[in-house]
Design an enzyme around this catalytic site. Structure first.
Site, PDB file in Angstrom:
ATOM      1  N   GLU A  75       0.959  -1.189  -0.042  1.00 44.60           N
ATOM      2  CA  GLU A  75      -0.025  -0.056   0.020  1.00 44.60           C
ATOM      3  C   GLU A  75       0.978   1.343   0.052  1.00 44.60           C
ATOM      4  O   GLU A  75       1.917   1.428   0.852  1.00 44.60           O
ATOM      5  CB  GLU A  75      -1.000   0.047   1.073  1.00 44.60           C
ATOM      6  CG  GLU A  75      -1.692   1.266   1.031  1.00 44.60           C
ATOM      7  CD  GLU A  75      -2.874   1.280   2.200  1.00 44.60           C
ATOM      8  OE1 GLU A  75      -3.739   2.364   2.424  1.00 44.60           O
ATOM      9  OE2 GLU A  75      -3.449  -0.109   2.341  1.00 44.60           O
ATOM     10  N   GLU A 100       4.922   5.036   3.760  1.00 50.62           N
ATOM     11  CA  GLU A 100       4.416   6.518   4.178  1.00 50.62           C
ATOM     12  C   GLU A 100       5.324   7.561   4.353  1.00 50.62           C
ATOM     13  O   GLU A 100       6.622   6.962   5.026  1.00 50.62           O
ATOM     14  CB  GLU A 100       3.588   6.199   5.188  1.00 50.62           C
ATOM     15  CG  GLU A 100       2.855   7.636   5.756  1.00 50.62           C
ATOM     16  CD  GLU A 100       2.065   8.306   5.003  1.00 50.62           C
ATOM     17  OE1 GLU A 100       2.624   9.474   4.463  1.00 50.62           O
ATOM     18  OE2 GLU A 100       0.967   7.859   4.550  1.00 50.62           O
ATOM     19  N   ASP A 127      10.037   7.708   0.323  1.00 47.54           N
ATOM     20  CA  ASP A 127       9.248   7.973  -0.865  1.00 47.54           C
ATOM     21  C   ASP A 127       8.891   6.650  -1.616  1.00 47.54           C
ATOM     22  O   ASP A 127       9.685   5.915  -1.878  1.00 47.54           O
ATOM     23  CB  ASP A 127      10.171   8.765  -1.530  1.00 47.54           C
ATOM     24  CG  ASP A 127       9.687   8.999  -3.098  1.00 47.54           C
ATOM     25  OD1 ASP A 127       8.511   8.930  -3.554  1.00 47.54           O
ATOM     26  OD2 ASP A 127      10.563   9.462  -3.850  1.00 47.54           O
ATOM     27  N   ASP A 150      -3.567  12.432  -2.879  1.00 49.61           N
ATOM     28  CA  ASP A 150      -3.845  13.646  -3.120  1.00 49.61           C
ATOM     29  C   ASP A 150      -4.316  13.945  -4.619  1.00 49.61           C
ATOM     30  O   ASP A 150      -3.570  13.522  -5.631  1.00 49.61           O
ATOM     31  CB  ASP A 150      -2.553  14.598  -2.989  1.00 49.61           C
ATOM     32  CG  ASP A 150      -3.255  16.180  -2.506  1.00 49.61           C
ATOM     33  OD1 ASP A 150      -3.428  16.652  -3.644  1.00 49.61           O
ATOM     34  OD2 ASP A 150      -3.098  16.658  -1.613  1.00 49.61           O
ATOM     35  N   LYS A 154      -5.750  21.726  -8.595  1.00 53.71           N
ATOM     36  CA  LYS A 154      -5.767  22.809  -9.467  1.00 53.71           C
ATOM     37  C   LYS A 154      -4.829  22.124 -10.841  1.00 53.71           C
ATOM     38  O   LYS A 154      -4.044  21.442 -10.565  1.00 53.71           O
ATOM     39  CB  LYS A 154      -4.628  23.643  -8.889  1.00 53.71           C
ATOM     40  CG  LYS A 154      -5.474  24.232  -7.429  1.00 53.71           C
ATOM     41  CD  LYS A 154      -4.427  24.999  -6.770  1.00 53.71           C
ATOM     42  CE  LYS A 154      -4.939  25.909  -5.441  1.00 53.71           C
ATOM     43  NZ  LYS A 154      -4.052  26.578  -4.511  1.00 53.71           N
ATOM     44  N   THR A 223     -13.899   3.577   5.611  1.00 48.79           N
ATOM     45  CA  THR A 223     -13.214   4.668   6.555  1.00 48.79           C
ATOM     46  C   THR A 223     -14.415   5.543   6.996  1.00 48.79           C
ATOM     47  O   THR A 223     -15.371   5.777   6.629  1.00 48.79           O
ATOM     48  CB  THR A 223     -12.299   5.384   5.978  1.00 48.79           C
ATOM     49  OG1 THR A 223     -12.723   6.189   4.929  1.00 48.79           O
ATOM     50  CG2 THR A 223     -11.077   4.384   5.116  1.00 48.79           C
ATOM     51  N   LYS A 224     -13.883   6.084   8.183  1.00 50.29           N
ATOM     52  CA  LYS A 224     -14.963   6.973   8.871  1.00 50.29           C
ATOM     53  C   LYS A 224     -15.277   8.076   7.936  1.00 50.29           C
ATOM     54  O   LYS A 224     -16.364   8.528   7.723  1.00 50.29           O
ATOM     55  CB  LYS A 224     -14.301   7.315  10.058  1.00 50.29           C
ATOM     56  CG  LYS A 224     -14.464   6.472  11.112  1.00 50.29           C
ATOM     57  CD  LYS A 224     -13.791   6.957  12.573  1.00 50.29           C
ATOM     58  CE  LYS A 224     -13.861   6.101  13.611  1.00 50.29           C
ATOM     59  NZ  LYS A 224     -13.406   6.625  14.996  1.00 50.29           N
ATOM     60  N   PHE A 225     -14.167   8.339   7.326  1.00 45.85           N
ATOM     61  CA  PHE A 225     -14.301   9.572   6.142  1.00 45.85           C
ATOM     62  C   PHE A 225     -15.125   9.234   5.188  1.00 45.85           C
ATOM     63  O   PHE A 225     -16.087  10.162   4.746  1.00 45.85           O
ATOM     64  CB  PHE A 225     -12.998   9.808   5.622  1.00 45.85           C
ATOM     65  CG  PHE A 225     -13.047  10.651   4.466  1.00 45.85           C
ATOM     66  CD1 PHE A 225     -13.017  12.386   4.647  1.00 45.85           C
ATOM     67  CD2 PHE A 225     -13.283  10.423   3.214  1.00 45.85           C
ATOM     68  CE1 PHE A 225     -13.137  13.128   3.475  1.00 45.85           C
ATOM     69  CE2 PHE A 225     -13.273  11.425   1.943  1.00 45.85           C
ATOM     70  CZ  PHE A 225     -13.201  12.750   2.285  1.00 45.85           C
ATOM     71  N   GLU A 226     -15.194   8.044   4.613  1.00 44.29           N
ATOM     72  CA  GLU A 226     -16.113   7.557   3.637  1.00 44.29           C
ATOM     73  C   GLU A 226     -17.734   7.628   4.169  1.00 44.29           C
ATOM     74  O   GLU A 226     -18.498   7.929   3.566  1.00 44.29           O
ATOM     75  CB  GLU A 226     -15.784   6.152   3.035  1.00 44.29           C
ATOM     76  CG  GLU A 226     -14.471   6.226   2.203  1.00 44.29           C
ATOM     77  CD  GLU A 226     -14.529   4.796   1.515  1.00 44.29           C
ATOM     78  OE1 GLU A 226     -14.855   4.415   0.567  1.00 44.29           O
ATOM     79  OE2 GLU A 226     -13.571   4.038   2.112  1.00 44.29           O
TER      80      GLU A 226
END
Length: 245
Positions: A75, A100, A127, A150, A154, A223-226
């Site tokens: 991952e 990470e 990286d 991310d 823009k 996830t909680k975000f989802e």
């Protein structure tokens, strides 16, 4: 960061122009340390020897690292690591590798892994592109996961999106034949970008019956975000492409 798994952040500096030639490339993340909690610091100091792998410019012997031969899942950008640890705990027959760049997330992941006593997880604090290039052997991975990177929404930053043709082809060589590249994003425009890149990528086949997106598989934790996003009517797009050659 707008999800647990988001490693990169917006607000980017100019393109990296360090004097070392192999580092003269656009990075898909901005490294901002953040403050470590006492728990994260404790985990880094006490559990890195159990779960951490130090970066070096040499391929790993993954059978030696894990002490067995098993399907490997890598991952990229595990955020705070809660979902990664949950997947490792739920699939003890697989070995998991997490990458990470943000130290607090690494510390949180180590703490979570120790609390759950998982034995099939190793992590890098480095990286992901360099780890893939130099440490992951060819055709050694069953799955590569990239969840909620991310989106660099823009237009002038679109070149910083990690899912680009060159990256995908470098990643393809690390997957075994039949191995899967699994992506997920909550940005529709990035989902469309991912789909365009992958549809044009040599050596991959879309696993979607409709040749676009797939339903979230059970092995990817919600996830909680989802869950919050679903209540607000926000979408999440999963893409899964199999290496066919």
């Amino acid at each position: 960061m707008n999800t647990e798994a988001n490693t990169p952040t917006d607000n980017s500096p100019e393109d990296d122009t360090t004097a070392t030639p192999y580092l003269r490339r656009i990075r898909s993340f901005v490294l901002r340390e953040g403050r470590l909690t006492k728990g994260q610091q404790h985990a880094l100091e006490n559990f890195w020897s159990d779960y951490g792998i130090d970066y070096q410019n040499a391929p790993l012997d993954l059978n030696h690292v894990f002490g067995r031969q098993a399907p490997r899942v890598l991952e990229i950008g595990f955020g705070m690591g809660k979902s990664l640890v949950a997947m490792a705990k739920a699939a003890p027959e697989h070995d998991f590798i997490g990458i990470e760049v943000h130290r607090p997330g690494v510390g949180a992941c180590l703490s979570e892994a120790e609390a759950n006593q998982v034995t099939n997880l190793k992590v890098f604090e480095h990286d992901a592109v360099e780890v893939l290039d130099h440490m992951i052997p060819e055709q050694s991975l069953a799955t590569v996961q990239l969840f909620f990177p991310d989106p660099w929404h823009k237009k002038r930053h679109h070149k910083r999106r990690i899912v680009q043709p060159d990256f995908v082809q470098a990643l393809r060589t690390k997957l075994e034949i039949g191995g899967v590249f699994h992506m997920a994003t909550d940005w529709q425009h990035y989902a469309e970008h991912m789909l365009d890149v992958m549809q044009a990528a040599e050596g991959f086949e879309n696993l979607s019956p409709s040749n676009d997106y797939v339903e979230r598989p059970d092995h990817r934790p919600l996830t909680k975000f989802e869950q919050r996003g679903q209540k607000l009517g926000h979408g999440v797009w999963d893409l899964m492409f199999k290496r066919i050659r």
